[in-house]
Scaffold this motif. Structure first.
Motif, short mmCIF file in Angstrom:
data_model
loop_
_atom_site.label_atom_id
_atom_site.label_comp_id
_atom_site.label_asym_id
_atom_site.label_seq_id
_atom_site.Cartn_x
_atom_site.Cartn_y
_atom_site.Cartn_z
N LYS A 85 0.74 -1.25 -0.23
CA LYS A 85 0.03 0.06 -0.09
C LYS A 85 0.73 1.38 0.07
N ILE A 86 0.57 2.23 -1.14
CA ILE A 86 1.22 3.50 -1.06
C ILE A 86 0.99 4.33 0.03
N ARG A 87 2.07 4.90 0.72
CA ARG A 87 1.78 5.86 1.77
C ARG A 87 2.04 7.44 1.52
N THR A 88 1.42 8.28 1.59
CA THR A 88 1.54 9.68 1.20
C THR A 88 2.04 10.39 2.23
N ILE A 89 3.16 11.03 2.34
CA ILE A 89 3.70 12.00 3.33
C ILE A 89 3.92 13.34 2.96
N LEU A 90 3.51 14.24 3.58
CA LEU A 90 4.06 15.72 3.30
C LEU A 90 5.40 16.05 3.90
N ILE A 91 6.14 16.47 3.02
CA ILE A 91 7.47 16.71 3.59
C ILE A 91 7.92 18.19 3.28
N GLU A 92 8.26 18.99 4.12
CA GLU A 92 8.53 20.17 4.33
C GLU A 92 10.01 20.39 4.21
N VAL A 93 10.85 20.87 3.31
CA VAL A 93 12.28 20.86 3.13
C VAL A 93 12.64 22.33 2.55
N ASN A 94 13.76 22.75 2.76
CA ASN A 94 14.33 23.82 2.10
C ASN A 94 14.73 23.83 0.52
N LEU A 95 14.95 24.60 -0.15
CA LEU A 95 14.97 24.63 -1.66
C LEU A 95 16.25 23.73 -2.10
N LEU A 96 17.40 23.58 -1.32
CA LEU A 96 18.38 22.74 -1.39
C LEU A 96 17.84 21.27 -1.54
N GLN A 97 17.10 20.81 -0.24
CA GLN A 97 16.80 19.54 0.03
C GLN A 97 15.66 19.03 -1.05
#
Length: 210
Positions: free
Chosen positions: A66-78
């Motif tokens: 099962k695919i799990r969706t995660i919201l990831i907050e990162v800076n521009l380099l990441q």
């Protein structure tokens, strides 16, 4: 897409780091830059990748389960590093990038990229997996891939940038573990030799072990 224009007088945050803007973000950046130049003639606009943040939607599929969706907050380099894994060639997505390939794709300096990769694969949230998992340190001869087994408890996470202090701390922790391993090995060898020889001079014992 939200823009905040900061003046250096009020926000004296200097950054000499530059990165090749991902195609997914390039059009938005360029449109706003053109708009700003037209509205404020004579004023320059510089993007600071360290205080430019994006929220990515990551889909992790372990063993075709099962695919799990995660919201990831990162800076521009990441962001730039992670978006590389969306690129396709001849309809196929490239799953693994070497350190050198990432550095070339994003036009980043070695030291800067090392810090970015440490934050993505060697800290609390390990989105990327390294080819060498025996050490936390990032090496220039390693390759990196998305870790589909990544399963954080939260559905939205924020990944901090890796500071010099964090890199040094992880390096010191690795060094300490190596010393501990050597200590236990030496103790075992000493016990083994003393069982074979009830009594030995110090010099003879050292020669037997080393």
């Amino acid at each position: 897409f939200e823009i905040k224009v900061l003046t250096q007088g009020n926000w004296p945050i200097q950054s000499r780091i530059s990165v090749r803007i991902p195609e997914e973000l390039g059009s938005g950046f360029n449109q706003f830059s053109e708009y700003y130049k037209m509205k404020y003639q004579g004023k320059g606009l510089k993007w600071n990748p360290l205080i430019t943040f994006c929220t990515l939607e990551g889909k992790f599929d372990e063993n075709k389960a099962k695919i799990r969706t995660i919201l990831i907050e990162v800076n521009l380099l990441q962001t730039a590093v992670l978006l590389l894994y969306n690129k396709t060639e001849d309809g196929k997505r490239k799953e693994t990038y070497t350190f050198t390939e990432i550095m070339s794709e994003l036009d980043l300096e070695e030291e800067t990229l090392t810090g970015v990769l440490v934050s993505l694969c060697s800290m609390k949230y390990k989105i990327l997996k390294k080819s060498n998992r025996k050490t936390r340190n990032v090496k220039t001869d390693e390759s990196f891939a998305i870790d589909d087994s990544f399963r954080p408890k939260l559905k939205k996470i924020s990944i901090p940038a890796c500071s010099k202090k964090q890199e040094q701390q992880e390096s010191e922790e690795t060094h300490a573990r190596v010393l501990d391993d050597r200590k236990y090995l030496l103790e075992a060898l000493i016990v083994q030799q003393m069982k074979k020889n009830n009594k030995m001079e110090h010099t003879a014992l050292i020669n037997e072990i080393f």
